[in-house]
Design a protein around this motif. Structure first.
Motif, PDB file in Angstrom:
ATOM      1  N   PRO A   1       4.974  11.021 -10.950  1.00  0.00           N
ATOM      2  CA  PRO A   1       3.689  11.114 -12.146  1.00  0.00           C
ATOM      3  C   PRO A   1       5.565   9.627 -12.860  1.00  0.00           C
ATOM      4  O   PRO A   1       4.931   9.010 -13.926  1.00  0.00           O
TER       5      PRO A   1
ATOM      6  N   ASP B   1       4.459   5.658  -5.005  1.00  0.00           N
ATOM      7  CA  ASP B   1       4.349   6.014  -6.970  1.00  0.00           C
ATOM      8  C   ASP B   1       3.393   5.765  -7.310  1.00  0.00           C
ATOM      9  O   ASP B   1       3.124   7.407  -8.573  1.00  0.00           O
ATOM     10  N   ASP B   2       2.141   6.852  -6.827  1.00  0.00           N
ATOM     11  CA  ASP B   2       1.451   7.397  -6.807  1.00  0.00           C
ATOM     12  C   ASP B   2       1.208   9.123  -6.935  1.00  0.00           C
ATOM     13  O   ASP B   2       1.709  10.069  -8.023  1.00  0.00           O
ATOM     14  N   ARG B   3       2.458   8.813  -5.854  1.00  0.00           N
ATOM     15  CA  ARG B   3       2.986  10.643  -5.700  1.00  0.00           C
ATOM     16  C   ARG B   3       4.094  10.414  -6.718  1.00  0.00           C
ATOM     17  O   ARG B   3       4.491  12.146  -7.567  1.00  0.00           O
TER      18      ARG B   3
ATOM     19  N   ALA C   1       3.129   1.549  -3.327  1.00  0.00           N
ATOM     20  CA  ALA C   1       1.108   2.528  -4.341  1.00  0.00           C
ATOM     21  C   ALA C   1       0.971   4.025  -4.013  1.00  0.00           C
ATOM     22  O   ALA C   1       0.977   4.550  -5.138  1.00  0.00           O
ATOM     23  N   GLU C   2       1.088   4.235  -2.983  1.00  0.00           N
ATOM     24  CA  GLU C   2       0.757   5.923  -2.153  1.00  0.00           C
ATOM     25  C   GLU C   2       2.145   6.175  -3.200  1.00  0.00           C
ATOM     26  O   GLU C   2       1.755   7.434  -3.984  1.00  0.00           O
TER      27      GLU C   2
ATOM     28  N   ARG D   1       0.320  -0.946  -0.044  1.00  0.00           N
ATOM     29  CA  ARG D   1       0.029   0.213  -0.036  1.00  0.00           C
ATOM     30  C   ARG D   1       0.911   1.415   0.054  1.00  0.00           C
ATOM     31  O   ARG D   1       0.581   1.961  -0.285  1.00  0.00           O
TER      32      ARG D   1
ATOM     33  N   ASP E   1      -6.909   9.520 -14.474  1.00  0.00           N
ATOM     34  CA  ASP E   1      -6.789  11.165 -14.408  1.00  0.00           C
ATOM     35  C   ASP E   1      -6.954  11.632 -15.231  1.00  0.00           C
ATOM     36  O   ASP E   1      -8.113  12.954 -15.498  1.00  0.00           O
TER      37      ASP E   1
ATOM     38  N   ASN F   1      -3.318   4.310 -13.804  1.00  0.00           N
ATOM     39  CA  ASN F   1      -4.136   5.595 -13.149  1.00  0.00           C
ATOM     40  C   ASN F   1      -3.449   6.637 -13.702  1.00  0.00           C
ATOM     41  O   ASN F   1      -4.592   7.842 -13.657  1.00  0.00           O
ATOM     42  N   GLU F   2      -3.313   7.021 -14.896  1.00  0.00           N
ATOM     43  CA  GLU F   2      -3.002   8.129 -15.701  1.00  0.00           C
ATOM     44  C   GLU F   2      -4.460   8.022 -16.140  1.00  0.00           C
ATOM     45  O   GLU F   2      -4.638   9.297 -16.472  1.00  0.00           O
TER      46      GLU F   2
ATOM     47  N   ARG G   1       3.919   6.044 -11.903  1.00  0.00           N
ATOM     48  CA  ARG G   1       2.784   5.647 -11.719  1.00  0.00           C
ATOM     49  C   ARG G   1       2.490   5.062 -12.678  1.00  0.00           C
ATOM     50  O   ARG G   1       2.492   4.883 -13.729  1.00  0.00           O
ATOM     51  N   TYR G   2       1.332   3.912 -12.791  1.00  0.00           N
ATOM     52  CA  TYR G   2       0.924   3.152 -12.882  1.00  0.00           C
ATOM     53  C   TYR G   2      -0.224   3.369 -14.531  1.00  0.00           C
ATOM     54  O   TYR G   2      -0.803   4.521 -14.354  1.00  0.00           O
TER      55      TYR G   2
END
Length: 73
Positions: A54, A50-52, A47-48, A44, A65, A61-62, A57-58
């Protein structure tokens, strides 16, 4: 797989909760339950992070967005 041993002290309440959860889920020991919990926490947080970033990011997620951005227009 290589392994490292770490030793931790848990407050009694946390150790008791870990034991209850392990029994309820059919996990063989508190140690195994703790390893599962730690793996979940690491997943978790990774992933958090990675989301920060760019660049990390997966794709999904892109894409989400982009859809949210289009919806807000």
């Amino acid at each position: 797989m290589a392994a490292r041993r770490i030793m931790i002290e848990l407050p009694d309440e946390m150790a008791q909760a870990l034991e209850r959860i392990a029994k309820a889920l059919g996990i063989s020991s508190q140690e195994e339950a703790a390893i599962i919990a730690l793996a979940d926490w690491i997943s978790r947080r990774t992933a958090e992070i990675d989301d920060r970033d760019p660049d990390r990011r997966y794709f999904v997620n892109e894409a989400l967005d982009e859809l949210i951005h289009k919806k807000d227009r």
